[in-house]
Design a protein around this motif. Structure first.
Motif, PDB file in Angstrom:
ATOM      1  N   LEU A  50      29.970  62.945  47.527  1.00  0.00           N
ATOM      2  CA  LEU A  50      31.051  63.108  46.527  1.00  0.00           C
ATOM      3  C   LEU A  50      30.351  63.278  45.059  1.00  0.00           C
ATOM      4  O   LEU A  50      30.756  64.170  44.212  1.00  0.00           O
ATOM      5  N   LEU A  51      29.404  62.481  44.787  1.00  0.00           N
ATOM      6  CA  LEU A  51      28.696  62.420  43.465  1.00  0.00           C
ATOM      7  C   LEU A  51      27.612  63.350  43.297  1.00  0.00           C
ATOM      8  O   LEU A  51      26.825  63.418  42.307  1.00  0.00           O
ATOM      9  N   LYS A  52      27.126  63.929  44.445  1.00  0.00           N
ATOM     10  CA  LYS A  52      25.946  64.894  44.441  1.00  0.00           C
ATOM     11  C   LYS A  52      25.985  66.019  43.312  1.00  0.00           C
ATOM     12  O   LYS A  52      24.829  66.221  42.636  1.00  0.00           O
ATOM     13  N   PRO A  53      27.141  66.393  43.033  1.00  0.00           N
ATOM     14  CA  PRO A  53      27.077  67.524  42.120  1.00  0.00           C
ATOM     15  C   PRO A  53      26.765  67.045  40.707  1.00  0.00           C
ATOM     16  O   PRO A  53      26.489  67.705  39.617  1.00  0.00           O
ATOM     17  N   LEU A  54      27.044  65.756  40.578  1.00  0.00           N
ATOM     18  CA  LEU A  54      26.714  65.106  39.365  1.00  0.00           C
ATOM     19  C   LEU A  54      25.271  64.535  39.170  1.00  0.00           C
ATOM     20  O   LEU A  54      24.927  63.796  38.003  1.00  0.00           O
ATOM     21  N   ARG A  55      24.675  64.863  40.361  1.00  0.00           N
ATOM     22  CA  ARG A  55      23.143  64.389  40.288  1.00  0.00           C
ATOM     23  C   ARG A  55      22.855  63.061  40.160  1.00  0.00           C
ATOM     24  O   ARG A  55      22.057  62.554  39.656  1.00  0.00           O
ATOM     25  N   GLN A  56      23.946  62.240  40.718  1.00  0.00           N
ATOM     26  CA  GLN A  56      23.615  60.860  40.598  1.00  0.00           C
ATOM     27  C   GLN A  56      22.917  60.367  41.796  1.00  0.00           C
ATOM     28  O   GLN A  56      22.639  60.847  42.838  1.00  0.00           O
ATOM     29  N   SER A  57      21.772  59.477  41.795  1.00  0.00           N
ATOM     30  CA  SER A  57      20.841  58.940  42.536  1.00  0.00           C
ATOM     31  C   SER A  57      21.550  58.042  43.846  1.00  0.00           C
ATOM     32  O   SER A  57      22.695  57.811  43.714  1.00  0.00           O
ATOM     33  N   ILE A  58      21.026  57.997  44.872  1.00  0.00           N
ATOM     34  CA  ILE A  58      21.444  57.529  46.068  1.00  0.00           C
ATOM     35  C   ILE A  58      21.788  55.948  45.816  1.00  0.00           C
ATOM     36  O   ILE A  58      22.753  55.476  46.296  1.00  0.00           O
ATOM     37  N   LEU A  59      20.986  55.285  45.159  1.00  0.00           N
ATOM     38  CA  LEU A  59      21.410  53.986  44.639  1.00  0.00           C
ATOM     39  C   LEU A  59      22.395  53.611  43.720  1.00  0.00           C
ATOM     40  O   LEU A  59      23.211  52.929  44.146  1.00  0.00           O
ATOM     41  N   SER A  60      22.586  54.699  42.952  1.00  0.00           N
ATOM     42  CA  SER A  60      23.813  54.569  41.996  1.00  0.00           C
ATOM     43  C   SER A  60      25.174  54.834  42.781  1.00  0.00           C
ATOM     44  O   SER A  60      26.139  54.022  42.501  1.00  0.00           O
ATOM     45  N   CYS A  61      25.205  55.812  43.644  1.00  0.00           N
ATOM     46  CA  CYS A  61      26.058  56.262  44.370  1.00  0.00           C
ATOM     47  C   CYS A  61      26.610  55.045  45.338  1.00  0.00           C
ATOM     48  O   CYS A  61      27.672  54.724  45.571  1.00  0.00           O
ATOM     49  N   GLN A  62      25.376  54.456  45.826  1.00  0.00           N
ATOM     50  CA  GLN A  62      25.685  53.178  46.808  1.00  0.00           C
ATOM     51  C   GLN A  62      26.366  51.883  46.038  1.00  0.00           C
ATOM     52  O   GLN A  62      27.513  51.296  46.675  1.00  0.00           O
ATOM     53  N   LEU A  63      26.197  51.596  44.786  1.00  0.00           N
ATOM     54  CA  LEU A  63      26.744  50.755  43.902  1.00  0.00           C
ATOM     55  C   LEU A  63      28.208  51.211  43.553  1.00  0.00           C
ATOM     56  O   LEU A  63      28.911  50.186  43.761  1.00  0.00           O
ATOM     57  N   ILE A  64      28.454  52.369  43.056  1.00  0.00           N
ATOM     58  CA  ILE A  64      29.690  52.672  42.676  1.00  0.00           C
ATOM     59  C   ILE A  64      30.522  52.626  43.811  1.00  0.00           C
ATOM     60  O   ILE A  64      31.663  52.317  44.100  1.00  0.00           O
ATOM     61  N   GLY A  65      30.187  53.158  45.197  1.00  0.00           N
ATOM     62  CA  GLY A  65      30.893  53.188  46.264  1.00  0.00           C
ATOM     63  C   GLY A  65      31.137  51.746  46.786  1.00  0.00           C
ATOM     64  O   GLY A  65      32.436  51.473  47.395  1.00  0.00           O
ATOM     65  N   CYS A  66      30.169  50.811  46.758  1.00  0.00           N
ATOM     66  CA  CYS A  66      30.710  49.433  47.204  1.00  0.00           C
ATOM     67  C   CYS A  66      31.766  48.627  46.073  1.00  0.00           C
ATOM     68  O   CYS A  66      32.493  48.085  46.480  1.00  0.00           O
ATOM     69  N   PHE A  67      31.254  49.098  44.950  1.00  0.00           N
ATOM     70  CA  PHE A  67      32.001  48.624  43.775  1.00  0.00           C
ATOM     71  C   PHE A  67      33.665  49.074  44.120  1.00  0.00           C
ATOM     72  O   PHE A  67      34.630  48.106  44.102  1.00  0.00           O
ATOM     73  N   VAL A  68      33.846  50.430  44.297  1.00  0.00           N
ATOM     74  CA  VAL A  68      35.184  50.717  44.703  1.00  0.00           C
ATOM     75  C   VAL A  68      35.971  50.340  45.896  1.00  0.00           C
ATOM     76  O   VAL A  68      37.009  49.879  45.983  1.00  0.00           O
ATOM     77  N   PHE A  69      35.038  50.256  46.922  1.00  0.00           N
ATOM     78  CA  PHE A  69      35.441  49.685  48.266  1.00  0.00           C
ATOM     79  C   PHE A  69      35.767  48.026  47.911  1.00  0.00           C
ATOM     80  O   PHE A  69      36.940  47.898  48.570  1.00  0.00           O
ATOM     81  N   ILE A  70      34.970  47.365  47.621  1.00  0.00           N
ATOM     82  CA  ILE A  70      35.566  46.123  47.237  1.00  0.00           C
ATOM     83  C   ILE A  70      36.635  45.896  46.273  1.00  0.00           C
ATOM     84  O   ILE A  70      37.535  45.057  46.817  1.00  0.00           O
ATOM     85  N   TRP A  71      36.706  46.786  45.619  1.00  0.00           N
ATOM     86  CA  TRP A  71      37.893  46.740  44.590  1.00  0.00           C
ATOM     87  C   TRP A  71      39.095  46.991  45.589  1.00  0.00           C
ATOM     88  O   TRP A  71      40.395  46.311  45.138  1.00  0.00           O
ATOM     89  N   LEU A  72      39.105  48.005  46.311  1.00  0.00           N
ATOM     90  CA  LEU A  72      40.333  48.213  47.123  1.00  0.00           C
ATOM     91  C   LEU A  72      40.596  47.083  48.246  1.00  0.00           C
ATOM     92  O   LEU A  72      41.772  46.897  48.587  1.00  0.00           O
ATOM     93  N   VAL A  73      39.428  46.632  48.873  1.00  0.00           N
ATOM     94  CA  VAL A  73      39.663  45.566  49.677  1.00  0.00           C
ATOM     95  C   VAL A  73      40.131  44.418  49.166  1.00  0.00           C
ATOM     96  O   VAL A  73      41.205  43.703  49.788  1.00  0.00           O
ATOM     97  N   ARG A  74      40.032  43.896  48.001  1.00  0.00           N
ATOM     98  CA  ARG A  74      40.661  42.922  47.161  1.00  0.00           C
ATOM     99  C   ARG A  74      42.104  42.983  47.102  1.00  0.00           C
ATOM    100  O   ARG A  74      42.747  41.921  46.698  1.00  0.00           O
ATOM    101  N   LEU A  75      42.590  44.166  46.965  1.00  0.00           N
ATOM    102  CA  LEU A  75      44.105  44.223  47.088  1.00  0.00           C
ATOM    103  C   LEU A  75      44.953  43.903  47.977  1.00  0.00           C
ATOM    104  O   LEU A  75      45.979  43.340  47.924  1.00  0.00           O
ATOM    105  N   ASP A  76      44.267  43.479  49.130  1.00  0.00           N
ATOM    106  CA  ASP A  76      44.941  42.948  50.389  1.00  0.00           C
ATOM    107  C   ASP A  76      44.193  41.664  50.835  1.00  0.00           C
ATOM    108  O   ASP A  76      43.131  42.005  51.228  1.00  0.00           O
ATOM    109  N   ASN A  77      44.597  40.424  50.491  1.00  0.00           N
ATOM    110  CA  ASN A  77      43.865  39.183  50.784  1.00  0.00           C
ATOM    111  C   ASN A  77      43.672  38.970  52.429  1.00  0.00           C
ATOM    112  O   ASN A  77      42.519  38.496  52.599  1.00  0.00           O
TER     113      ASN A  77
END
Length: 805
Positions: free
Chosen positions: A68-95
């Motif tokens: 998804l972030l490839k058009p913005l020329r983001q590195s794979i490591l940055s995308c991994q961190l952003i993806g994990c951050f968003v994923f963890i945030w969504l998971v935390r919505l349901d205990n």
């Protein structure tokens, strides 16, 4: 099967060294589920199924965000961190989902696996580092690298000292800010090389300057961190003396340099040329990585430090380093490292930025911003002081502010040791994503290294004066290119009055190393993996120069770079040597029976970029054996080597004819010039007067220069492309080398119209692409004159700083 307990683990707090610590108890048999899901058991309660589920989810999320972030020329490591951050945030919505996917007991296993994967990743990073780059670092780069860390840290510390007297600050924030500033002032070498590699800038002038400076900054940051952590641990555990701890680490480093590295180099030298490493050698290296990790943990350092030092001891590049990188990197970087980011994302607490801690968050953010600004400004000022052009200095300062996985690991480690707060850690992660992401996007949009390729005048064979050197940059990708290149140089008629300067470039794809290399052949010992091939090639050209000792001069260069930016080195040499033409081999290789034996897409991408950006003329040589085989110029001392040139008109055909004119003056070369014109010329498609005049002048000049030689001029007419193809097929007999221009102008499109519909290689032009098919058996040289858009007046070269220093 016995009934499983309802409670699979329990947790609580017990007294710790400084404060209560969390302790988790789990049943011993809760490792493998053994199919208990058939009995209504929760599979995620077991360690192995839960770990595989977590790794699968993290992998899918990270790769999705990378796409998804490839058009913005983001590195794979940055995308991994952003993806994990968003994923963890969504998971935390349901205990309930959070406890199912990431229970506290599961986090421990995931964290352990993540740290092991990170150690392997850092080991790979160490393997890819070329230690010889330190020898080529100029003192100005050392100063810039040191100041890149020292200046922002010193500025922030000086601003922090009077702050408690001006505003009311809590002790925790006051204690945290110096560490936050130190982490912000860091620049890690892998982060810089990753950014440059992803943007195809690794072997540009900007890339070389950034890599050298980042390596110094990384070394300076590591020394500071090592001193602080070692002394800090020693002071905390009073039974250890700080000096003893430092001495043990120094002894470890010395043993790595003088025991482990010579042993690994000895193993690498035992590998026969052209073969891969043995399984036993790979296992020995991997076992040593694990042992080094254990030793550094015993010395009070992270296990990744031992893995990194072992990586530095392994020689980079093929066959040893690249083979190890290929075996370890994929599983470590793609599968296990994202788990490290998931653990880091768990520690980000956005709630800590609000509430009654807003003021502390603002103070911390102000110092982080100040550190970035001071770092950017110090790099920019020093780069300008050392004569780096303004645009390059600006982009260099941006690159030095980027961060990567090692920075994230440092943030996470210092948070786990409770040196910084959740608030400071969250701000460090968010600022890193913002600065690094925006830097990559801005560099991709606004930095164009090809602007320095523009020259003041046209560099071509046509513009070369008779008494001057004809300067030719010849590219060699493998040993098969050498005979054809040497014979083409021989056919170019080197004499005392028409001398040739050949600049050979041995080109190697970048494998198993992080930084690109461009060196003369005298320093080839820096690339052990390429040393044999380069020396053999050098001997062949040395014999050629000895045979023409008064008419030929040869210089040798070795370049190792990714295919995506390999043209940078070729163009740089062409600019510095004021080359008239670049000769590159075609990307297809023919077998003896005339069929295509191999195709190299990487070489084709290099050729395309050279034709687009070269500061001089370009020739693509399609070798079918007549140039470098038994029918070559050198082999035909008593026989005639037959060359055919097709001339339709236009700048490229004029350049090709100028080159053919030099060849025609050599003994034992017969040249047939076929001037092809349309039978019926429309008024709208008639060539302009100055084009017709230049075509006529070059043909008249050719007649004068080749008078008395074995030269024939044949006038032909064709009404359409069908007659053009018939004419070309009639020329096949009695032809060893066919020379043609790439383009022929709008006026001659009628004679080639329709060929582009069947074109497979547009870089050869319409006729050149047709001649490169299996229907024809002769070799082909396609010539393109330097494009007009590559000319510019009144501009200073941006490579002056790198060339001087």
């Amino acid at each position: 099967m016995s009934r499983l307990p309802a409670i699979v683990s329990s947790e609580g707090y017990v007294p710790g060294v400084n404060e209560p610590e969390q302790m988790i108890c789990q049943y011993l048999h809760m490792t493998n589920s053994m199919g208990c899901s058939w009995f209504g058991c929760d599979v995620s309660a077991f360690s192995v199924p839960l770990l595989t589920l977590q790794l699968s989810l993290i992998f899918i999320v990270s790769q999705t965000f990378f796409y998804l972030l490839k058009p913005l020329r983001q590195s794979i490591l940055s995308c991994q961190l952003i993806g994990c951050f968003v994923f963890i945030w969504l998971v935390r919505l349901d205990n309930h989902v959070l406890n199912q996917l990431f229970p506290e007991s599961g986090k421990l296993v995931l964290d352990t696996v993540a740290n092991f994967g990170y150690m392997l990743h850092v080991f790979v990073v160490g393997v890819q580092i070329d230690t010889n780059i330190l020898k080529s670092v100029h003192r100005h780069m050392v100063l810039m690298g040191c100041m890149s860390f020292v200046v922002p840290y010193a500025v922030c510390v000086m601003c922090l000292m009077p702050l408690p007297n001006l505003v009311q600050m809590d002790e925790v924030t006051l204690h945290t800010i110096p560490f936050v500033v130190a982490l912000t002032s860091m620049t890690t070498f892998p982060a810089v090389t990753s950014t440059l590699s992803d943007l195809n800038l690794l072997n540009s002038d900007l890339g070389r300057l950034s890599c050298s400076t980042a390596l110094v900054t990384d070394f300076c940051s590591w020394i500071t961190a090592l001193a602080l952590t070692t002394i800090g641990v020693a002071l905390e555990r009073q039974e250890w003396k700080p000096l003893k701890n430092v001495l043990l680490i120094i002894c470890f480093l010395i043993s790595m340099c003088y025991i482990i590295r010579p042993f690994v180099l000895w193993m690498a030298k035992r590998i026969p040329e052209g073969q891969d490493i043995k399984e036993s050698q790979f296992l020995v290296v991997l076992l040593t990585v694990l042992v080094c990790g254990v030793l550094t943990e015993c010395l009070g350092q992270n296990a990744s430090f031992g893995g990194f030092m072992m990586g530095v001891c392994v020689p980079d590049g093929p066959p040893f380093g690249s083979a190890i990188v290929n075996r370890v990197d994929w599983i470590a970087t793609t599968i296990l490292v994202p788990a490290k980011f998931a653990i880091s994302a768990f520690k980000v607490n956005l709630k800590s930025l609000g509430g009654d801690k807003v003021f502390a968050a603002l103070i911390t953010e102000a110092f982080i911003t100040l550190a970035y600004l001071a770092k950017f400004t110090s790099n920019f000022v020093l780069a300008m002081y050392f004569s780096v052009p303004v645009q390059d200095a600006f982009h260099f300062s941006m690159i030095m502010c980027t961060k990567g996985i090692i920075d994230v690991s440092a943030f996470s480690l210092i948070r786990s040791n409770e040196v910084v707060t959740d608030q400071a850690y969250s701000l460090l992660i968010l600022n890193m994503l913002l600065v690094t992401g925006s830097t990559r996007l801005l560099l991709w949009h606004f930095y164009d290294p090809s602007t320095r390729y523009k020259t003041y005048k046209r560099n071509s064979v046509l513009e070369c004066e008779p008494g001057d050197f004809l300067r030719m940059v010849v590219c060699i990708h493998n040993e098969d290119n050498v005979p054809s290149i040497i014979n083409l140089l021989e056919a170019s008629n080197p004499t005392r009055h028409q001398r040739i300067e050949a600049i050979t470039m041995n080109l190697h794809p970048l494998e198993g190393r992080a930084s690109a290399i461009l060196i003369p052949i005298s320093e080839v010992e820096k690339i052990p993996s390429a040393q044999h091939r380069v020396l053999q090639t050098g001997k062949a050209f040395y014999y050629f120069m000895e045979r023409n000792h008064e008419s030929v001069a040869v210089e040798h260069f070795v370049a190792m770079a990714p295919y995506g930016s390999m043209h940078e080195d070729i163009v740089t040499i062409a600019i510095n040597k004021c080359a008239n033409i670049i000769i590159v081999p075609f990307h297809k290789c023919w077998a003896i029976d005339g069929t295509i034996e191999a195709t190299f897409p990487g070489i084709r991408s290099v050729n395309l970029k050279i034709m687009e950006k070269a500061p001089c003329s370009i020739g693509i040589l399609v070798d079918r054996g007549q140039i470098g085989g038994p029918n070559s110029v050198l082999a035909r001392r008593t026989k005639v080597f037959r060359i055919t040139q097709l001339f339709l008109g236009g700048a490229d055909d004029r350049e090709a004819l100028a080159y053919s004119s030099r060849m025609a003056q050599r003994h034992h070369i017969s040249l047939l010039l076929v001037v092809l014109k349309p039978k019926y010329t429309d008024v709208e498609m008639a060539p302009e007067m100055h084009e017709k005049r230049m075509d006529r002048e070059i043909i008249d000049r050719f007649r004068m220069e080749c008078k008395g030689r074995d030269v024939y001029i044949q006038q032909e007419e064709a009404k359409d492309v069908v007659e053009t193809v018939h004419l070309l097929r009639a020329m096949e007999k009695g032809c060893d080398l066919f020379i043609v221009g790439r383009e022929h102008g709008y006026a001659y499109s009628k004679l080639t119209y329709g060929l582009q519909e069947w074109s497979q290689c547009p870089e050869l032009g319409r006729i050149g692409d047709l001649l490169a098919t299996s229907e024809f058996k002769f070799s082909v040289l396609v010539v393109q004159q330097q494009p007009m858009e590559r000319l510019e007046s009144g501009r200073v070269s941006s490579s002056r700083f790198v060339n001087e220093h």
